[in-house]
Motif scaffolding. Structure first.
Motif, PDB file in Angstrom:
ATOM      1  N   UNK A   1     -62.674 -15.561 -39.225  1.00 35.87           N
ATOM      2  CA  UNK A   1     -62.073 -16.306 -40.083  1.00 35.87           C
ATOM      3  C   UNK A   1     -60.752 -16.888 -39.028  1.00 35.87           C
ATOM      4  N   UNK A   2     -61.075 -17.960 -38.228  1.00 38.16           N
ATOM      5  CA  UNK A   2     -60.167 -18.495 -37.331  1.00 38.16           C
ATOM      6  C   UNK A   2     -59.329 -19.177 -37.760  1.00 38.16           C
ATOM      7  N   UNK A   3     -58.140 -18.483 -38.696  1.00 38.89           N
ATOM      8  CA  UNK A   3     -56.995 -19.212 -39.159  1.00 38.89           C
ATOM      9  C   UNK A   3     -55.928 -19.104 -38.085  1.00 38.89           C
ATOM     10  N   UNK A   4     -54.843 -20.238 -38.503  1.00 38.90           N
ATOM     11  CA  UNK A   4     -53.775 -20.345 -37.495  1.00 38.90           C
ATOM     12  C   UNK A   4     -52.909 -19.018 -37.504  1.00 38.90           C
ATOM     13  N   UNK A   5     -52.093 -18.996 -36.463  1.00 36.92           N
ATOM     14  CA  UNK A   5     -51.272 -17.832 -36.445  1.00 36.92           C
ATOM     15  C   UNK A   5     -50.351 -17.321 -37.509  1.00 36.92           C
ATOM     16  N   UNK A   6     -49.684 -18.460 -38.122  1.00 39.58           N
ATOM     17  CA  UNK A   6     -49.039 -18.367 -39.248  1.00 39.58           C
ATOM     18  C   UNK A   6     -49.759 -17.773 -40.309  1.00 39.58           C
ATOM     19  N   UNK A   7     -50.890 -18.203 -40.670  1.00 43.21           N
ATOM     20  CA  UNK A   7     -51.505 -17.716 -41.707  1.00 43.21           C
ATOM     21  C   UNK A   7     -51.762 -16.265 -41.579  1.00 43.21           C
ATOM     22  N   UNK A   8     -52.230 -15.763 -40.427  1.00 42.34           N
ATOM     23  CA  UNK A   8     -52.411 -14.581 -40.087  1.00 42.34           C
ATOM     24  C   UNK A   8     -51.242 -13.687 -39.874  1.00 42.34           C
ATOM     25  N   UNK A   9     -50.046 -13.904 -39.714  1.00 44.74           N
ATOM     26  CA  UNK A   9     -48.747 -13.384 -39.868  1.00 44.74           C
ATOM     27  C   UNK A   9     -48.627 -13.039 -41.537  1.00 44.74           C
ATOM     28  N   UNK A  10     -48.689 -13.892 -42.291  1.00 43.33           N
ATOM     29  CA  UNK A  10     -48.314 -13.908 -43.463  1.00 43.33           C
ATOM     30  C   UNK A  10     -49.463 -13.243 -44.609  1.00 43.33           C
ATOM     31  N   UNK A  11     -50.650 -13.084 -43.932  1.00 44.99           N
ATOM     32  CA  UNK A  11     -51.696 -12.323 -44.553  1.00 44.99           C
ATOM     33  C   UNK A  11     -51.379 -11.133 -45.474  1.00 44.99           C
ATOM     34  N   UNK A  12     -51.682 -10.952 -46.485  1.00 46.81           N
ATOM     35  CA  UNK A  12     -51.282  -9.622 -47.350  1.00 46.81           C
ATOM     36  C   UNK A  12     -52.495  -8.964 -47.828  1.00 46.81           C
ATOM     37  N   UNK A  13     -52.063  -7.618 -48.236  1.00 47.38           N
ATOM     38  CA  UNK A  13     -53.040  -6.692 -48.901  1.00 47.38           C
ATOM     39  C   UNK A  13     -52.393  -6.033 -49.616  1.00 47.38           C
ATOM     40  N   UNK A  14     -52.677  -5.940 -51.164  1.00 47.24           N
ATOM     41  CA  UNK A  14     -52.555  -4.985 -51.835  1.00 47.24           C
ATOM     42  C   UNK A  14     -53.572  -4.180 -52.873  1.00 47.24           C
ATOM     43  N   UNK A  15     -53.159  -2.737 -52.773  1.00 46.11           N
ATOM     44  CA  UNK A  15     -54.429  -1.950 -53.746  1.00 46.11           C
ATOM     45  C   UNK A  15     -54.976  -2.444 -54.680  1.00 46.11           C
ATOM     46  N   UNK A  16     -54.212  -3.481 -55.493  1.00 45.94           N
ATOM     47  CA  UNK A  16     -54.889  -3.896 -56.795  1.00 45.94           C
ATOM     48  C   UNK A  16     -55.794  -5.242 -56.494  1.00 45.94           C
ATOM     49  N   UNK A  17     -55.938  -5.484 -55.262  1.00 44.92           N
ATOM     50  CA  UNK A  17     -57.099  -6.712 -54.836  1.00 44.92           C
ATOM     51  C   UNK A  17     -56.120  -8.036 -55.357  1.00 44.92           C
ATOM     52  N   UNK A  18     -54.750  -8.148 -55.317  1.00 47.01           N
ATOM     53  CA  UNK A  18     -54.086  -9.520 -55.614  1.00 47.01           C
ATOM     54  C   UNK A  18     -53.732  -9.933 -54.353  1.00 47.01           C
ATOM     55  N   UNK A  19     -53.909  -9.427 -53.365  1.00 43.50           N
ATOM     56  CA  UNK A  19     -53.432  -9.985 -51.936  1.00 43.50           C
ATOM     57  C   UNK A  19     -54.266 -11.111 -51.301  1.00 43.50           C
ATOM     58  N   UNK A  20     -53.884 -11.577 -50.225  1.00 49.04           N
ATOM     59  CA  UNK A  20     -54.868 -12.756 -49.610  1.00 49.04           C
ATOM     60  C   UNK A  20     -56.310 -11.933 -48.880  1.00 49.04           C
TER      61      UNK A  20
END
Length: 657
Positions: free
Chosen positions: A477-496
């Motif tokens: 998923x070749x996203x820009x670096x800013x989007x990779x920095x701000x990529x989130x993950x939450x255990x309840x599947x509500x993150x990016x």
């Protein structure tokens, strides 16, 4: 290209969380004994030839050299390789050479034999490193170093003192870190200390064949980077910002961001604010924040402002205007046509007479600020008093009108002459993009990264897993670096980054988070699948490795920085992610001096269009960009690759010709 595409088996670690309990040294030494036979080694060399890594014409000579080498020691092809091509290789090679000399062989014959046997030794070392990484064992270099310490009954500190090596450096090698090229003198001292044959430690540390080539090959020269390195030693931006100038700037940001501005504002002249930031507000970045909100465009505009004011303060003998620091502390200078014209002439000359986008952007900013109806400076006549009397215009409105007309004419003239790129963003990966399938180079890079997996557990292995996932995810998923920095993950599947019920992984990002939120991203959010090859890496990293990194329980970002990578103690997004990508690509991506995250967008876009010439919609979708933008950036692919694609389609007919 010396492709290292031998697969690295990590399936077991991808399917279940890795146990962080380390095996004992005795267990690791025992498990490092390989059952590889010389016949199997020969088959591996055949595989390299089949992959195009070694010329087929060289294979007979390689096999002949190996047979002669084995015969001289009374060893058959069914024998286990053992130490013959490992720890004792250089002693055995010396004995073999002495035998050839006794037979009366000339120097060229002996040199050729040594070269051929070096390739066999290099292959064994490479296979050992991959096996060690895959099975969480000591690498060949680490194993050799630990054996030497055990046999000599000395400590890391004692050996470091005796040899003249940093204790921390030697300790990191013993724990599994690989030396960098600057460590060659230290490794040679270690070899002399233990009375080892030359290169006994160098070979397992570097895969000697590759290291020699990388040492001798001159680094790729990027003209833009060379000029940037030179210019960075001559910084002319304004360093001291007065309180009055800072207040002028913040008032301007308020005008550009508030919903109901007091002054007239162009309908498209609004600057957006966002909570999506990679670092908090500090004394160093105050200019792009207002009321705690981050204003991305303000940072870009401020760079133009302090560069211009810094030039005004620059000494005349260095091409500047020669004004005092006190005289330049106001935005009113952006309404001075004569100074703006002199500044642009100097900028063009400094860029080797190239009219680049930075020059055009400055002229555009001057025009917008001095527009007769909605220009901010036009509506701020009180700024006239901030200028020194010698440079104060008689009539403020006339000065703004003159600056606006100059900017309009300048933009037309520059566009007519043609705006050049001061740099070629694809230059650092030119050799990659020229491949039939550029993605193969990335696969090669990932294979190298896998083979360098630390075997020590702890933070080093967590960083390795993080870096590996970062590169694989940017490829998928070749996203820009800013989007990779701000990529989130939450255990309840509500993150990016989230997992669907069927076990597949996807990335979703709101359109407002993209740089092109007013362009290609304005009509749709990003919700794209992650390639299935990366799923195991995601689960392994999130379950086993991410919790080992600092602040894992304080922030929701997928990619976390180590304590050494954090700046100013800021707990948040991984600020130095781009620098890490640059380091990883410089080290592992073949023939690349290092690229940022955007380089992966070029690789994926090029690979897509080479596989399917004319598939502009598909390339635009994977890059989350507009079709016209993709066509403009990849126009060079239209003629040649389209022709090659047609030739492949018609291969059967051409074969009959």
């Amino acid at each position: 290209m010396d492709n290292l595409l031998i697969p690295v088996t990590l399936n077991s670690s991808q399917r279940r969380p890795i146990q962080t309990v380390r095996a004992g040294k005795r267990e690791k030494r025992m498990s490092a004994v390989s059952t590889l036979t010389f016949r199997e080694l020969s088959e591996k060399m055949h595989q390299r030839v089949a992959n195009g890594e070694i010329s087929a014409s060289t294979l007979p000579n390689l096999k002949s050299a190996l047979r002669a080498f084995l015969a001289s020691f009374g060893v058959s092809e069914e024998s286990i390789v053992g130490s013959l091509l490992r720890r004792s290789y250089y002693r055995n090679l010396r004995l073999h050479v002495e035998k050839l000399q006794a037979e009366g062989r000339d120097k060229s014959y002996i040199a050729n034999r040594k070269s051929l046997m070096g390739k066999w030794c290099s292959l064994v070392t490479h296979l050992d490193r991959i096996e060690a990484a895959a099975s969480n064992r000591m690498s060949p270099f680490q194993s050799t170093l630990n054996e030497l310490l055990t046999q000599s009954q000395t400590t890391v500190a004692g050996l470091a003192r005796a040899v003249g090596i940093s204790k921390s450096t030697l300790g990191s090698w013993v724990k599994g870190a690989l030396p960098n090229p600057r460590a060659v003198p230290s490794l040679k001292r270690l070899e002399r200390f233990f009375a080892l044959e030359p290169n006994t430690l160098l070979d397992p540390a570097y895969e000697r064949q590759n290291f020699k080539r990388l040492e001798s090959k001159p680094a790729m020269k990027i003209p833009y980077r060379a000029r940037l390195a030179k210019d960075s030693k001559d910084i002319y931006r304004l360093r001291q910002v007065s309180d009055s100038l800072a207040q002028e700037w913040l008032s301007f940001i308020v005008h550009k961001t508030e919903r109901l501005p007091d002054l007239e504002r162009f309908s498209r002249g609004v600057w957006v604010t966002t909570d999506l930031i990679t670092e908090g507000e500090t004394d160093r970045n105050w200019y792009c924040f207002i009321k705690g909100k981050y204003v991305p465009t303000a940072g870009i505009a401020w760079t133009h402002v302090i560069s211009y004011l810094g030039w005004l303060n620059r000494a005349p003998e260095l091409g500047g205007a020669g004004l005092t620091s006190d005289d330049v502390q106001t935005l009113a200078w952006l309404s001075n046509r004569q100074m703006a014209n002199r500044y642009l002439k100097w900028r063009i000359a400094r860029a080797e007479n190239k009219v680049h986008q930075g020059v055009l952007h400055f002229a555009t900013m001057i025009g917008a600020l001095n527009h007769p109806q909605h220009g901010y400076l036009t509506q701020m006549p009180e700024l006239r008093e901030r200028l020194s009397e010698a440079h104060r215009p008689p009539v403020w409105q006339d000065a703004c009108q003159e600056a606006y007309e100059w900017a309009s004419k300048t933009k037309k003239r520059l566009r007519a002459e043609g705006v050049e790129h001061s740099r070629d963003p694809m230059a650092p990966i030119k050799s990659v993009l020229e491949l039939d399938d550029p993605l193969e180079a990335v696969a090669d890079m990932i294979s190298r990264m896998k083979s360098c997996r630390p075997t020590t557990g702890g933070i080093n292995e967590a960083v390795w897993a993080r870096d590996l996932l970062l590169i694989k995810l940017m490829t998928s998923n070749p996203l820009r670096a800013k989007n990779m920095k701000l990529l989130t993950y939450l255990a309840d599947n509500t993150g990016n980054l989230y997992r669907r019920p069927d076990g597949s992984w996807f990335i979703r990002i709101e359109k407002r988070a993209f740089k092109n939120a007013k362009g290609a991203a304005k009509s749709r959010d990003y919700d794209m699948p992650v390639n299935h090859v990366v799923w195991g890496d995601i689960e392994r990293y999130l379950n086993a490795y991410r919790p080992m990194l600092p602040d894992a329980d304080r922030v929701d970002f997928v990619f976390l920085s180590t304590s050494e990578e954090q700046s100013d103690g800021y707990v948040g997004a991984w600020k130095s992610l781009s620098r890490r990508i640059f380091y990883l690509t410089r080290r592992y991506l073949w023939d690349c001096p290092g690229i940022g995250g955007h380089g992966f967008r070029y690789i994926i876009g090029t690979a897509t269009l080479k596989k399917a010439p004319g598939a502009w919609d598909a390339a635009a979708a994977v890059l989350h960009d507009e079709v016209d933008t993709v066509k403009a950036h990849y126009a060079h692919l239209r003629p040649s690759d389209g022709g090659n694609f047609v030739h492949k389609l018609l291969d059967s007919a051409f074969a009959r010709m």
